[in-house]
Every structure is written in structure tokens, then in C-alpha cells.
Design an enzyme around this catalytic site. Structure first.
Site, short mmCIF file in Angstrom:
data_model
loop_
_atom_site.label_atom_id
_atom_site.label_comp_id
_atom_site.label_asym_id
_atom_site.label_seq_id
_atom_site.Cartn_x
_atom_site.Cartn_y
_atom_site.Cartn_z
N SER A 211 30.22 41.85 -0.35
CA SER A 211 29.91 41.17 1.05
C SER A 211 30.35 42.20 1.74
O SER A 211 28.93 43.14 2.13
CB SER A 211 30.75 40.70 0.87
N GLU A 331 26.62 31.93 -5.09
CA GLU A 331 27.50 32.77 -3.95
C GLU A 331 28.53 31.76 -3.21
O GLU A 331 29.50 31.99 -2.88
CB GLU A 331 26.52 33.29 -3.39
N HIS A 431 30.85 33.46 -4.39
CA HIS A 431 31.15 34.98 -3.91
C HIS A 431 32.26 35.68 -3.90
O HIS A 431 33.29 34.57 -4.17
CB HIS A 431 31.08 34.79 -2.47
#
Length: 522
Positions: A211, A331, A431
Site C-alpha cells: 500500500s 483490493e 487489500h
């Protein structure tokens, strides 16, 4: 283990083994590992065969130099304990132990010897606003033990403390828009200068991050001060195509100053205000995005950062560094899910696909119609997750991989399809779900009891550590993984049965390629 904060000094007490000499009167555990650093000796702890050092200071206290480039710490002579994680950067999250004095790193190593192991430097996520290097899922013991590597994690300045751009408003703030990135540079310089004393190879350093960590790495690939400090780069659901422009960055800073009751003329007073007050003011609505709190991230300041990382092409500086680029198939499952999706139908779906959810300027009705054509069995909720993933998160990763391919530079691309359970009962590959597989920390993940999870650890961990060693992620637990080229777009689909697929979700990629991409926040 009973210890004291400092111990008696004596160079002869630190032998080649890295252990404390029995002659030292300092602790009950006389086998505690001790390593030399350029600032002074540090004392760690043992986790069976792994030596663990937590909270090693790599930079001076930034409370004294707010918004300025970091400085090396004052050296010490008496060995100091490195047994607890250092402070996390101030942030508006429940992360514990926050303080502006946050330039600390952690090391996990199989041996304080001259084995010259690959070094894997983890840069945490949380966008540029939150997070720390002390999350349970990124604890480095199992990774170091399983793969015979040296693992490093670190903290650095975040949000306004690391990225508020004041350079156009007052003297003395010339590097403020990239101070957090300069912290990372200083940490990597520490690795270069010290990691050999922890059994690592300073000439074989891989940075990897998820990220925001991946975005920071993409930015480092275009940052002159970082050149030569790492030799491989792996990003997980984190990309930085463009940095913030100086004009927009200044607008954000002015909006922040206004909440603080300051102006351009009085901007220098931010050096004196309380930490909490500065953070509270950053919750103002972003004047560029029109939603959320103020975005603070790297700035194209022509001082630290002279060009965008992947616009108009991949920064030439980074092309020498082999790169792995990954994403997860769903995600946004943890971002745009929740109560608002309960009973979601086709009539309500367009209103859920707002700019803050999809982060791209395209009519939601157009997107919905195409997804219903491509995937007639998808529910409205599934379309929402797929479309926001493709438009918001995946798009930047595709651009980075394409630009690397155009330049003929190595890029190995993966997509995680392996599904894990969510708290709301749904399943998918959200994610961050790939982190536990790389670190072999399933106990800290919702995937811990999933059939096939151990196979995912073998696939991911094997790929990342092979890449750390050689710049190539191929290993015996995967089919042949070819580098990403155009037009094939080879992608390793990570599932119980991994397979190399050409252009997965190609129709979705083509749909969003119709619309110009602007990095969210920039």
C-alpha cells in the site's frame, strides 16, 4: 530477561560472535546478542536461533527539527538495549506509542556473522498518513528463520510531519514536502553502513512494502538521494505514478494553516504548535479532492524529487533496479464494503460508485453496464468491488508495469486470487491479505485456518525471498514466471494452484484505459 538500560562499555567485550562477554556485569542473560553500529553498540534478544533488535535509533529526535531533513543521531559509547519497538510517528489512528521522536528501526537476523545474507527492508503501509513497522503481521522472526535472510522494518515521519509542503511559504522549509522520504533515505543509509554487522549484505538490499509502503518505494525509484541504496524493489498494492504538484501541495498547506489560524506570513509558527493541534487541523476537507482529510504525500519540489515516478514514463534511475509489482483481486473489499452495501441493488449502485470510491472520472452507469456485460452473474456488490478495484487501486500498478515493459526493464507482476474470510462474512482477496503469506505470519491473519494457506505461504515467501537473492522470483513452488512484456502482460495468478496468465482482467483494463489516470491525491 532482566536488564538495565545501559551497560558497562568496553570494546573488548564484543567478540566476533556478537555475544556479550561473560566478564560484563549487566544482565542475567549473558548470551544476549550485541552488534556494533556507526552510532554505538546495541543489545538485542534471542528468539531461539534468531537475534532480534527492536528500536534502534537511526535518526536524531525530529521534535527538535520539525519539517527539516533528518539528521544522524548523536553517537553513544555505552551499549543500549534494543528490546522494544521505537515510537510510531504521530497519526490519527489507534497505533500505540506515538511520538515525533520516531526514527527507529528493527532488525531480525539468523546470525551476527559475515554470512552476507540478503537484506529485506520492509516499508509499512497506511498511505502516507498512518502505520508503523511494529505490526504483528510484519514481525520478522519467521521470515528471517524460514529463508535465512536479514529483515529490517522501520518508522518514519508521516502525514503533515513528513510531507507538509511549506517551501513556497516560508524560508527554512525547503525539503518539508519530502521529509518523510528523506527519513527513508537515512534509514537505507544506515542499512548500507551497518547491516554487515548483523549478518547482512549491504550490496544485496531489497525494499518491499504494501500500500503506502509500495508507493513510497515507487517514489524512491525516482529520488536521486536514494540511488544505489537498494538493489531490488517489490511493491504490494502500492503505486505512485505521479507525485503531488507544488501548487496543489501549497493549496493543501494553506488550507491546513487556515484551520490553525495561521497565514502564509505566519506559517513558520507551525514549528512551535502542539502535535495534537497540528494533526487535528489536517482533518479539513482536501481542497483538491473535495473529500476526505488533507492529503500529504511526496511533492515534485525540484529539490528532493525532480520528476514524477512513472510519468511520462518510468524514471530512468529506477530502471536499473529489478521490480516486482503485485495486487490483490478484490483490493477494495475492505474500503467500500460495510452497512452501505446491505441490500445493494442496481438502482442504488451508481450512487455508491462515487469519486471517493472509484477515484476516476467516468460515468458509473457506463462502468456498470460494461461489468454486467462482461460478468452477467455478478451481484451489484461484486460489481462495486471489482470496478473500484480496477479503477482505483489496480490502474496505477498496470501503468507502472507497462512503463517498465516499454523501457525493457525487468518487472514481475502478480495478482492474488486466493480468498480469505472477511469480518462481515464475505470472502475475497482484499487489500493487504498478501502480507501474512510473505512474512509467514498466518497467526496474525484471517487466513490462518484457510485450506491452502500454507501453500500460499510457500508460494509468496519463496517468490519474495528468491527475488531478494537474485532479482528473479522463480522458485520450485511456482510454474515458470516470465517478466511482464507487451502485449502479453504476463501475470502470476497466486492461488492454491498458481498459474501464469496473459493479461488477466484484460477487458477491465481496457475499459479504464479510456480515461486519463491521475494519481489519487496528486
Amino acid at each position: 530477561m532482566t536488564t538495565r538500560r545501559t551497560v558497562l562499555t568496553g570494546a573488548a567485550a564484543i567478540g566476533a560472535s556478537g555475544l556479550v562477554s561473560p566478564g560484563w556485569a549487566w544482565a542475567a542473560d549473558r548470551d544476549a546478542p550485541v552488534a556494533r553500529t556507526t552510532s554505538g553498540p546495541v543489545i538485542g534478544a534471542r528468539d531461539r536461533d534468531i537475534s532480534v533488535f527492536k528500536g534502534i535509533r537511526y535518526g536524531a529526535d525530529t521534535r527538535l527539527t520539525r519539517f527539516a531533513p533528518p539528521r544522524k543521531p548523536e553517537p553513544w559509547t555505552r551499549p543500549v538495549e534494543a528490546l522494544r519497538y521505537g515510537h510510531a510517528a504521530p497519526q490519527r489512528s489507534p497505533t500505540p506509542d506515538q511520538d515525533e521522536d520516531c526514527l527507529f528501526l528493527n532488525v531480525w537476523t539468523p546470525g551476527l556473522d559475515r554470512a552476507r545474507r540478503p537484506v529485506m527492508v520492509w516499508i509499512h503501509g497506511g498511505a502516507y498518513s498512518n502505520g508503523s513497522g511494529s505490526d504483528a503481521v510484519t514481525e520478522g522472526t519467521r521470515l528471517a528463520r524460514r529463508s535465512d535472510v536479514v529483515v529490517v522494518s522501520l518508522n518514519h515521519r508521516l502525514n503533515l510531519f513528513g510531507y507538509a509542503y511549506l517551501a513556497r511559504l516560508a524560508p527554512g522549509f525547503e525539503a518539508s514536502g519530502n521529509a518523510g522520504q528523506l527519513d527513508l533515505v537515512l534509514a537505507l543509509q544506515w542499512v548500507r553502513d551497518n547491516i554487515a554487522n548483523f549478518g547482512g549484505d549491504p550490496n544485496n538490499v531489497m525494499v518491499f512494502g504494501q500500500s503506502g509502503g509500495g508507493a513510497k518505494i515507487a517514489t524512491l525509484l525516482a529520488t536521486p538521494a536514494a540511488e544505489g541504496l537498494f538493489h531490488r524493489a517489490a511493491t504490494m498494492s502500492g503505486q505512485q505514478v505521479t507525485a503531488s504538484g507544488p501548487i496543489n501541495a501549497t493549496r493543501r498547506t494553506l488550507a491546513w494553516l487556515q484551520i490553525l489560524g495561521l497565514t502564509a506570513e505566519t506559517a513558520a509558527r507551525v514549528r512551535e504548535l502542539p502535535t495534537a493541534k497540528l494533526l487535528d487541523a489536517a482533518t479539513a476537507e482536501d481542497p483538491i479532492l473535495g473529500y476526505g482529510g488533507l492529503y500529504f504525500g511526496p511533492v515534485l519540489d525540484d529539490r528532493v524529487l525532480h520528476r514524477h515516478p512513472f510519468y511520462p514514463d518510468a524514471a530512468p534511475q529506477g530502471l536499473k533496479v529489478p521490480m516486482m509489482i503485485g495486487n490483490t483481486k478484490q483490493e477494495t473489499l475492505g474500503f467500500v464494503s460495510g452497512p452501505d452495501n446491505s441490500g445493494l441493488d442496481w438502482n442504488r449502485l451508481p450512487s455508491r460508485m462515487t469519486p471517493s470510491a472509484m477515484r476516476i472520472d467516468i460515468a458509473p452507469e457506463t462502468v456498470i453496464a460494461e461489468y454486467r456485460r462482461l460478468y452477467p452473474n455478478m451481484t451489484p456488490d461484486e460489481v462495486l468491488i471489482a470496478a473500484t478495484t480496477a479503477g482505483r487501486s489496480w490502474r496505477g500498478a498496470v501503468i507502472e508495469a507497462e512503463e517498465r515493459a516499454k523501457a525493457g526493464a525487468p518487472a514481475f507482476v502478480y495478482q492474488q486470487d486466493f480468498a480469505v474470510p472477511m469480518r462481515d462474512g464475505r470472502r475475497g482477496a482484499p487489500h493487504g491479505s498478501d502480507i501474512a503469506f510473505v512474512f509467514d505470519n498466518l497467526d496474525a491473519s484471517s487466513a490462518s485456518k484457510q485450506p491452502g494457506a500454507e501453500r500460499m505461504v510457500a508460494a509468496f515467501n519463496g517468490a519474495f525471498t528468491a527475488f531478494a537473492r537474485t532479482g528473479d522470483p522463480n522458485h520450485k513452488g511456482l510454474p515458470r514466471w516470465d517478466r511482464y512484456t507487451l502485449p502479453r502482460r504476463q501475470t502470476m495468478v497466486m492461488d492454491v494452484e498458481p498459474q501464469l496468465v496473459s493479461d488477466p482482467r484484460g477487458s477491465e483494463r481496457q475499459l479504464f484505459a479510456r480515461v486519463p489516470y491521475v494519481q489519487p491525491g496528486t
